[in-house]
Design a protein around this motif. Structure first.
Motif, PDB file in Angstrom:
ATOM      1  N   PRO A 103     -11.778  96.213  79.887  1.00  0.00           N
ATOM      2  CA  PRO A 103     -12.952  96.012  79.015  1.00  0.00           C
ATOM      3  C   PRO A 103     -12.799  96.721  77.675  1.00  0.00           C
ATOM      4  O   PRO A 103     -13.071  96.146  76.621  1.00  0.00           O
ATOM      5  N   PHE A 104     -12.301  97.961  77.702  1.00  0.00           N
ATOM      6  CA  PHE A 104     -12.130  98.693  76.443  1.00  0.00           C
ATOM      7  C   PHE A 104     -11.069  98.035  75.569  1.00  0.00           C
ATOM      8  O   PHE A 104     -11.271  97.819  74.371  1.00  0.00           O
ATOM      9  N   LEU A 105      -9.966  97.683  76.194  1.00  0.00           N
ATOM     10  CA  LEU A 105      -8.860  97.072  75.455  1.00  0.00           C
ATOM     11  C   LEU A 105      -9.328  95.806  74.733  1.00  0.00           C
ATOM     12  O   LEU A 105      -8.960  95.551  73.592  1.00  0.00           O
ATOM     13  N   LEU A 106     -10.167  95.033  75.411  1.00  0.00           N
ATOM     14  CA  LEU A 106     -10.615  93.776  74.820  1.00  0.00           C
ATOM     15  C   LEU A 106     -11.822  93.947  73.903  1.00  0.00           C
ATOM     16  O   LEU A 106     -12.301  92.986  73.315  1.00  0.00           O
ATOM     17  N   SER A 107     -12.314  95.174  73.780  1.00  0.00           N
ATOM     18  CA  SER A 107     -13.356  95.393  72.772  1.00  0.00           C
ATOM     19  C   SER A 107     -12.735  95.926  71.477  1.00  0.00           C
ATOM     20  O   SER A 107     -13.396  96.083  70.475  1.00  0.00           O
ATOM     21  N   LEU A 108     -11.431  96.191  71.525  1.00  0.00           N
ATOM     22  CA  LEU A 108     -10.689  96.516  70.296  1.00  0.00           C
ATOM     23  C   LEU A 108     -10.468  95.203  69.536  1.00  0.00           C
ATOM     24  O   LEU A 108     -10.730  94.129  70.079  1.00  0.00           O
ATOM     25  N   PRO A 109      -9.981  95.254  68.291  1.00  0.00           N
ATOM     26  CA  PRO A 109      -9.748  93.994  67.569  1.00  0.00           C
ATOM     27  C   PRO A 109      -8.560  93.217  68.155  1.00  0.00           C
ATOM     28  O   PRO A 109      -7.518  93.075  67.532  1.00  0.00           O
ATOM     29  N   VAL A 110      -8.757  92.745  69.363  1.00  0.00           N
ATOM     30  CA  VAL A 110      -7.708  92.045  70.089  1.00  0.00           C
ATOM     31  C   VAL A 110      -8.375  90.857  70.780  1.00  0.00           C
ATOM     32  O   VAL A 110      -9.335  91.040  71.494  1.00  0.00           O
ATOM     33  N   ALA A 145     -11.228  88.545  66.627  1.00  0.00           N
ATOM     34  CA  ALA A 145     -10.580  89.857  66.583  1.00  0.00           C
ATOM     35  C   ALA A 145     -10.800  90.542  65.225  1.00  0.00           C
ATOM     36  O   ALA A 145     -11.033  91.754  65.153  1.00  0.00           O
ATOM     37  N   ARG A 180     -14.127  92.107  65.070  1.00  0.00           N
ATOM     38  CA  ARG A 180     -14.245  93.290  65.937  1.00  0.00           C
ATOM     39  C   ARG A 180     -13.847  94.578  65.220  1.00  0.00           C
ATOM     40  O   ARG A 180     -14.160  95.670  65.670  1.00  0.00           O
ATOM     41  N   SER A 207     -14.706 102.654  80.912  1.00  0.00           N
ATOM     42  CA  SER A 207     -13.431 102.092  80.475  1.00  0.00           C
ATOM     43  C   SER A 207     -12.976 102.742  79.181  1.00  0.00           C
ATOM     44  O   SER A 207     -13.795 103.031  78.308  1.00  0.00           O
TER      45      SER A 207
END
Lengths: 217, 283
Positions: free
Chosen positions: A65-72, B68, B71, B81
């Protein structure tokens, strides 16, 4: 993309001892075993396993979840894994090929040209490994992914055996078809294999993107 | 900044229906018990789960079109997380530097050192407090316009909590258009930080109020049966039977102070209000 690659290479630091050990083992194999093709597939497989290991690290402690809340984007994450996988898998294949070629030349067991041809012929298999392992890992995660993959491989194997039996009962001569292959020339086969490998890899990437887009975190 | 309208998400034993808004320049709190729907709301707002209905607009864009690039304008803390525990702080800095064009590495490292976080220790070996600090510092180091913080202070002691809240205040002071959406089950955090507060209970928003109004106009009235019978109940929001009589929640403290000087009137705190909103009955 670059950020994720940096992350994955940083994660690889956790595996540096294993990497060193594996390289030493591969060199040992080069010095002693006859079948150098094993070294190439071994190192390519290790490259793929390291790629899935970085996914396990991403997954650790509910990291997604954290990884996908980054600009990714999810697609970006998948594409990065395939690029990283290609680098490691390709790196493993290349290193294996160098060891095999040098060992063949030094020990006088295989001429350089033969070793290089064998390396090229093994490249599609290396790509295939990556194409199969990554979607399974994306879909089922580390532990479950391995089990599901083993079952699927077993099923594919069963289908191939059944298919061969079926061909036999229908009097289709597979051996004759296989024997015709060398006539096409090793280079052509290797090139064809690589093209097929790349197509499968692209298809596999597409499937993985679909898997990732559907997931909820 | 963030507008959520009738966001619906249905699980087997839980159903969310949430409407709320975070305005530019505001710190908005979301408070509720564990399992009330805070994290589900946050995850939907971040596109981590797919809503079953309703709409989410974030920084002027529908969440489905929020890519992205967009974001980069968000800073996110999730309660459960974070970066992989196998990385170190020294590993995360170059990753963030590549992901965010506006990443302020000097500020990041300065805050890391101020917080006493080690550079080369794996994050999985950090204490809860250290992890929480790293998450918040990560979220505020790239000039985000909106911070989405799910339980950023959970598991922290009083001093560490205060330090984190100070970091968030400094973040807000730097640019008046910045906003924060923050959830917590520790109401003290929200009382001192938030401009307005939403209370969520069993998947529904049960109250939305400016924090100032909540602290100045809300009160809990305590009374016996006789006083309760005689009470003008037009400004009573919730009522609860007690051993001594009744507790009533009002949003017009002044009215009751003036007209019922004999009642015990306890100034509203977020804790009092949420307890009454959840456990009391509407009239």
């Amino acid at each position: 993309m670059k950020g994720l690659l940096i992350k994955d290479f940083r994660l690889m630091k956790n595996m540096k001892n294993s990497i060193l050990m594996i390289i030493v083992i591969a060199m040992g194999m080069g010095a002693y075993i006859k079948d150098a093709s094993f070294i190439i597939t071994y190192l390519a497989l290790i490259g793929v396993t390291f790629t899935t290991s970085t996914m396990s690290y991403d997954e650790f402690d509910n990291g997604y979840p954290f990884l996908l809340s980054l600009p990714v984007s999810r697609k970006g994450y998948v594409v990065e894994k395939y690029i990283f996988g290609l680098l490691l898998n390709g790196g493993g294949w290349l290193l294996g090929s160098v060891i095999a070629t040098v060992a063949g030349a030094v020990r006088n067991t295989a001429p350089v040209r033969d070793s290089l041809m064998m390396s090229l012929a093994l490249l599609p298999f290396a790509l295939l490994l990556l194409s199969v392992l990554l979607p399974f890992h994306m879909k089922f995660g580390g532990e479950k992914g391995r089990i599901v993959m083993i079952i699927t491989m077993g099923m594919i194997f069963a289908v191939v055996v059944l298919g061969a039996k079926l061909a036999e009962s229908m009097h289709i001569d597979l051996d004759a078809a296989l024997e015709k292959l060398p006539a096409m020339g090793t280079g052509t086969i290797a090139l064809g294999g690589i093209v097929v490998g790349v197509v499968i890899l692209l298809l596999s990437c597409r499937i993985s993107i679909g898997i990732m887009e559907k997931k909820e975190f | 900044m963030l507008k959520i309208e009738h966001l619906r998400k249905d699980y087997k034993s839980f159903s969310l229906d949430c409407t709320m808004e975070v305005k530019p320049g505001c710190v908005t709190g979301l408070i509720g018990q564990n399992g009330a729907g805070k994290s589900t709301t946050f995850k939907a707002a971040l596109g981590l789960i797919r809503p079953d209905g309703g709409s989410i607009r974030i920084l002027g864009k529908d969440i489905r079109d929020f890519d992205a690039q967009d974001r980069k304008k968000l800073g996110v803390v999730l309660s459960d997380s974070g970066f992989s525990g196998y990385l170190t702080v020294a590993d995360t800095a170059p990753v963030l530097n590549s992901l965010y064009e506006d990443f302020d590495k000097a500020f990041f490292l300065e805050q890391i050192h101020k917080a006493g976080l080690p550079d080369n220790k794996k994050i999985k070996e950090f204490s809860t407090g250290m992890k929480a600090k790293l998450k918040v510092i990560t979220a505020i180091s790239h000039n985000a316009r909106l911070l989405i913080l799910d339980e950023p202070t959970s598991g922290l002691d009083v001093v560490a909590r205060d330090e984190l809240l100070d970091l968030l205040r400094e973040f807000m002071e730097k640019d008046e258009d910045r906003s924060i959406l923050i959830s917590s089950h520790i109401s003290g955090d929200l009382e001192t930080l938030c401009d307005d507060v939403y209370m969520i209970h069993e998947g529904k928003i049960v109250l939305h109020e400016d924090t100032d109004v909540l602290l100045s106009d809300y009160a809990v009235l305590k009374m016996d049966e006789r006083q309760y019978e005689a009470l003008d109940k037009q400004y009573i929001l919730r009522c609860k039977k007690e051993s001594f009589g009744y507790s009533c929640l009002t949003n017009q403290k002044q009215y009751y102070l003036e007209n019922y000087p004999k009642l015990a009137i306890i100034k509203g705190t977020i804790d009092e209000v949420i307890t009454m909103m959840i456990r009391g009955a509407a009239l």
